[in-house]
Scaffold this active site. Structure first.
Site, PDB file in Angstrom:
ATOM      1  N   HIS A 142      44.823  23.828  40.995  1.00  0.00           N
ATOM      2  CA  HIS A 142      44.090  24.696  40.384  1.00  0.00           C
ATOM      3  C   HIS A 142      42.549  24.307  40.584  1.00  0.00           C
ATOM      4  CE1 HIS A 142      43.259  27.924  37.436  1.00  0.00           C
ATOM      5  NE2 HIS A 142      42.970  26.967  36.589  1.00  0.00           N
ATOM      6  N   ASP A 154      37.167  28.216  32.501  1.00  0.00           N
ATOM      7  CA  ASP A 154      38.070  28.577  33.536  1.00  0.00           C
ATOM      8  C   ASP A 154      38.165  29.748  33.410  1.00  0.00           C
ATOM      9  OD1 ASP A 154      40.132  28.823  35.279  1.00  0.00           O
ATOM     10  OD2 ASP A 154      41.434  27.605  33.987  1.00  0.00           O
ATOM     11  N   CYS A 196      42.461  31.213  41.867  1.00  0.00           N
ATOM     12  CA  CYS A 196      41.349  30.281  41.076  1.00  0.00           C
ATOM     13  C   CYS A 196      40.251  30.089  41.736  1.00  0.00           C
ATOM     14  CB  CYS A 196      42.132  28.965  40.763  1.00  0.00           C
ATOM     15  SG  CYS A 196      43.023  28.086  41.830  1.00  0.00           S
TER      16      CYS A 196
END
Lengths: 323, 683
Positions: free
Chosen positions: B462, B478, B419
């Protein structure tokens, strides 16, 4: 200041007299037991307060729980402490007379027959308003507590109130009571060795004195009675592990006569000397009487007679001196 | 009152206290300095030596004073690094250790006891887990035993323990009632906090580094929702916004810190205007040693206590008033539809167009080119996201290190990462294109512990980005969700399975897959959750809920009645504990037995005892009873006499004999002979 505190004490004693009247035996109850947080108890509350502040400032529930738990425990302790103390049944054993300068002892029996459970924890026993006393657990001495009372002068002393206190179980609360056992202590004059000034019956006053040599015939052993002079204890017997026994002596004399108080300035010494003579004559089993001012004790012998004479010596006050 | 001296050798209470003090200080090993620990060990050793009679005198006060001076100077030296709280705790333990060596009076002992009690309280600052609570509870009981030993030294230890146990059990319900109903105050003043090791998210994110966070299955926080859980893909727990990029690492912008400091200086706080639907939840965060908190989307503190505790920064970040030294519960209300456009957008724009001076030339070139093709912000962002899909980027937890020009290496060379790689690269590209963008780290997802409870672990950490799109304000993107949709929809585990990796490489990973171990783990997690929620997370709001559930609508009158009845309840509990015993003791077993025998005799023979003695009564009865009954009665009476007047060791067997005799008496009297006897008597 001292006058004020003395007045305050008198008031307190009067109040106590009403609240806990004098008696030979006491079963403690709500009226006679006082209970208050001890110094440590207040400290404990302060610690709980700090824990509360710490717990609040950190918003920490466990600290708060700990604080509440300790406070609840203190509350429980209040009852446990009282219950333990109120279980006490106190009885005073008769106090035996002593010679001035020796210490008398008041023995308290703190167990009720038929109830084998004793109160737990360390008990502190002191005389009224005295700092020093004895501290012990009841179980150590089968529920007997012996409190010494120091004497200096002859006389009749009503024993002061006895303060019993206990901090069981956690020292957070102090339970105490002031008990008046209604006991009067007779303090005999200290014997001072001297010649026996014994006026035999039938002779003219002051004309004839008999000297009694100290040589006694050993007669028998009998069990020791508390309060007897220690020098009569048969130490050899005790050292072998036997019970306390006293040597008894006999004097095969059958004289009769009076002891009397000579006219003197030093009254106390004269009384002390008389006391010595009373003791000596009794040991020699000579019947004698006692003339003290206006009081006259008829000649007799034996232990009871001796104590009667010694008590008369203890309480003697010259007629002029009373006023 | 003069303070009585304590016996030295063989004094049980002192030894217990010393040992417990030492164990409690050991349990505080993390806040304590090592030399303070050694000092407390020495003090305990001194007590042991005194107890065993190796020495007859406690160390002289001159020696200890010298030692105290030395320790004081040392502690003062270290206190600069330690901070106030740790210095105070070190000081407390140090002073106690020295006092322990000198402890000769009752007063000293009581002071030591109070200090140790306080130390246990301090222990809860650092740990509030179930096991720690059990441990401190045991220490607490031990301390009380030591104290009780001081006041009743002759009582055997076991009996003392039993009595204390009974008292503690009696106190517990009262304590719980007090805890449940007494109002919890807000913090009275700000307490000093400790610097300590930190776990969880970190201040800076360097995508080129190796991934370590995701490997841990430690709990980050539990969240209990009052309504249904939000959808899996919407569980973006914001924690930190990072607005400074130096080419390699993202970190919290210095300008942002200054803005916060100024806000705090003037006592101001950012309060977002909230609109749209919302949901409430309670978060129980684990200790991190840091002050950021977790919330979904635009979240505001929900209760007064939480409002006092949480400070909202103008980047929608929630900041605790003090670092999380132990578990901490707070309540939030989240507004998922509220746009993030209420802050000073100019300032945010300026801050989030910041670029490192040099580095990553390929990316710069590529971004400039792409921007020419797509002048529209939205179109540009869509194109960047497409790039990740078209180039077949891979999701992995074990990417190669990228020390030089990390964004270039990631975008055009390796094309694999997790991430932070994606978020970092994308935010950088957007900034290059003149779109304000920032990195947001936090957690995503969470395991459903119960119907409405999410349990979020460290491997759920995250990172994603927020870009500013004109009036709309900050909008979340995202990139990881494009590359690995499973990561966002089903969590890390699923994402890794798809890419053929496993989460943890510890030797125990096989063990966890056993069904029994798994259920045990779940049980432990559940127990821990319940503990956290009901004990640690019990706050003013929970108390209000509880009161509402009991009272219905809360009015002053009802509240008064309730509190009075609680007080009465406590009084009742106390009466229950202590009243019956004042009377029950009066009738002992043997007296009861005689009374029972008397009743039986009166019923069957019709002769009352009246004021007769037992022996007389027996004599009077004898001619009217069968032989067997006479013998039994005799046995009962002699048993009674033994127990009443000469109780001995055989008391138990005597009363047992009396019981059998009573049975015999009853049987023989109620039989034919007995009936005949009574008839004869009446006739």
């Amino acid at each position: 200041m001292t006058a004020l505190s003395r007045a305050l004490q008198r008031r307190t004693l009067k109040w106590l007299e009403k609240r806990i009247p004098a008696s030979q035996r006491f079963a403690l109850d709500l009226k006679s037991v006082f209970i208050f947080p001890s110094l440590f108890g207040w400290g404990f509350i302060v610690v709980c307060g700090s824990l509360f502040i710490l717990g609040t400032n950190y918003q920490n529930n466990l600290m708060l729980l700990l604080c509440y738990f300790l406070l609840s425990l203190m509350l429980i302790t209040l009852f446990v402490s009282y219950q333990n103390f109120a279980k006490l049944h106190v009885r005073a054993l008769p106090v035996t007379p002593v010679y001035a300068g020796n210490h008398a002892s008041l023995t308290l029996q703190c167990q009720q027959p038929g109830k084998p459970k004793l109160s737990d924890g360390l008990f502190t026993v002191t005389w009224w308003q005295q700092a020093d006393g004895i501290t012990c657990e009841l179980a150590e001495h089968n529920g007997h507590l012996t409190l010494p009372y120091f004497t200096t002068n002859r006389g009749l002393y009503p024993l002061p109130r006895v303060t019993l206190s206990n901090e069981y179980p956690l020292g957070l609360f102090r339970c105490w009571t002031h008990l008046d056992f209604n006991q009067t202590l007779v303090v005999y004059p200290t014997p001072i060795p001297c010649k026996i000034a014994f006026q035999e019956e039938g002779h003219d006053e002051g004309s004839n004195t008999t000297e009694q040599a100290g040589h006694d015939d050993f007669f028998a052993l009998r069990s020791y009675i508390p309060g007897e002079p220690v020098h009569r204890v048969a130490w050899k017997h005790v050292a072998k592990g036997g019970d306390w026994v006293s040597k008894e002596f006999s004097q095969q004399q059958a004289k009769m006569g009076y002891l009397s108080l000579p006219a003197t300035d030093d009254l106390e010494t004269a009384l002390s000397k008389l006391a010595f003579q009373v003791i000596t004559l009794s040991e020699q089993r000579i019947a004698f009487g006692l003339k003290l001012g206006r009081q006259t004790i008829e000649p007799d012998s034996g232990d009871n007679h001796k104590h009667r004479c010694l008590t008369a010596l203890a309480r003697y006050a010259p007629v002029g001196a009373i006023a | 009152m003069t303070a009585p001296r304590l016996p030295i050798a063989g004094h049980r209470a002192s030894l217990i206290l010393a040992m417990l003090f030492f164990i409690v200080s050991l349990s505080l090993y993390s806040p304590l300095q090592i030399w303070v620990l050694i000092l407390s060990g020495c003090a305990a050793l001194v007590r042991v030596a005194l107890y065993l009679g190796w020495y007859n005198h406690a160390p002289s006060s001159r020696t200890v004073n010298l030692l105290a001076l030395l320790c004081g100077v040392t502690l003062a030296w270290f206190s600069l690094d330690l901070g106030l709280l740790l210095s105070m705790i070190n000081l407390l333990v140090m002073a106690c250790s020295l006092k322990l060596m000198l402890m000769t009076r009752k007063k000293d002992f009581l002071q030591m006891f109070a200090s140790s009690l306080f130390l246990i309280g301090c222990g809860f600052i650092f740990s509030q887990s179930m096991s720690a609570t059990a441990f401190y509870l045991a220490m607490q009981v031990g301390l009380l035993v030591a104290l009780a030993s001081l006041f009743s030294p002759g009582m055997p230890l076991l009996r003392q323990l039993r009595k204390l146990g009974v008292m503690s059990l009696q106190a517990l319900p009262i304590a719980i009632v007090l805890f449940l109903i007494l109002p919890q105050l807000p913090p009275l003043w700000k307490m000093p906090t400790a610097k300590s090791a930190t776990t969880g998210l970190s201040d800076t994110v360097t995508p080129g580094d190796i991934a370590s966070l995701s490997q841990s299955d430690e709990l980050a926080f539990n969240a209990t929702f009052e309504s249904a859980l939000p959808a899996a893909q919407d569980r973006y727990w914001r924690a930190i916004t990072m607005e400074h990029f130096d080419g390699k690492s993202w970190s919290v912008s210095d300008t942002r810190r200054e803005i916060r400091a100024q806000y705090k200086l003037f006592g101001q706080e950012f309060t977002p205007q909230t609109t749209g639907p919302f949901y409430d939840y309670q978060v129980i965060a684990e200790a991190t040693g840091k002050s950021w908190l977790y919330g979904i989307d635009v979240a505001v503190a929900h209760t007064q206590a939480s409002r006092d505790y949480i400070w909202q920064s103008s980047d929608y970040q929630l900041i605790a008033s003090q670092p999380l030294m132990s578990k901490r519960a707070y309540r939030l209300r989240s507004f998922p539809r509220t746009p993030l456009n209420q802050t000073l957008l100019n300032m945010d724009t300026r801050l989030n167009l910041q670029l490192p001076g040099s580095g990553n030339p390929a990316t710069r070139e590529w971004a400039a080119e792409l921007r020419k093709q797509y002048p529209d912000d939205r179109a540009f962002i869509r194109q960047v996201m497409n790039f990740f899909v078209e180039q077949e980027f891979r999701y992995t937890l074990n990417p190669d290190p990228m020390p030089l020009n990390p964004v270039d290496t990631f975008l055009f060379d390796r094309q694999a990462g997790f991430c932070t790689h994606y978020a970092s690269a994308m935010a950088y590209v957007l900034r290059l294109a003149g779109i304000p963008a920032r990195l947001v780290t936090g957690y995503h997802g969470g395991e459903e512990l119960k119907d409405n409870v999410l349990s979020v672990r460290q491997y759920d950490a995250h990172a994603w980005i927020e870009a500013m799109l004109g009036e709309q304000g900050w909008v979340r993107f995202d990139p990881t969700s494009i590359v690995s949709p499973a990561r966002v929809s089903f969590g890390l585990q699923q994402a890794l399975e798809e890419s053929g990796e496993s989460l943890s490489e510890s030797p125990f990973s096989g063990l966890y897959s056993l069904p029994m171990m798994d259920s045990l783990r779940l049980f432990m997690a559940n127990a821990d959750y319940l503990w956290s929620r009901w004990v640690l997370g019990f706050d003013a709001a929970s108390r209000e809920n509880l009161l509402e559930r009991i009272l219905g609508e809360i009015t002053l009158w009802r509240l008064t009645v309730f509190f009075l009845s609680v007080v009465a309840g406590i009084a009742l509990i106390l009466a229950l504990y202590f009243l019956p015993r004042w009377q029950a003791n009066d009738t002992t077993t043997h007296r009861k037995l005689v009374n029972r025998a008397e009743k039986v005799l009166v019923r069957h023979t019709g002769m009352a005892r009246n004021a007769r003695s037992l022996r007389e009564y027996e004599k009077a009865l004898a001619p009217h009873m069968p032989n067997e009954a006479t013998v039994a009665l005799h046995q009962i009476i002699s048993g009674f006499e033994t127990l009443e007047y000469a109780p001995g060791r055989r008391a138990h067997s005597v009363s047992d004999e009396m019981k059998t005799a009573l049975k015999t008496l009853r049987r023989s009297l109620s039989g034919k002979d007995g009936a005949a006897a009574s008839k004869a008597r009446r006739g």
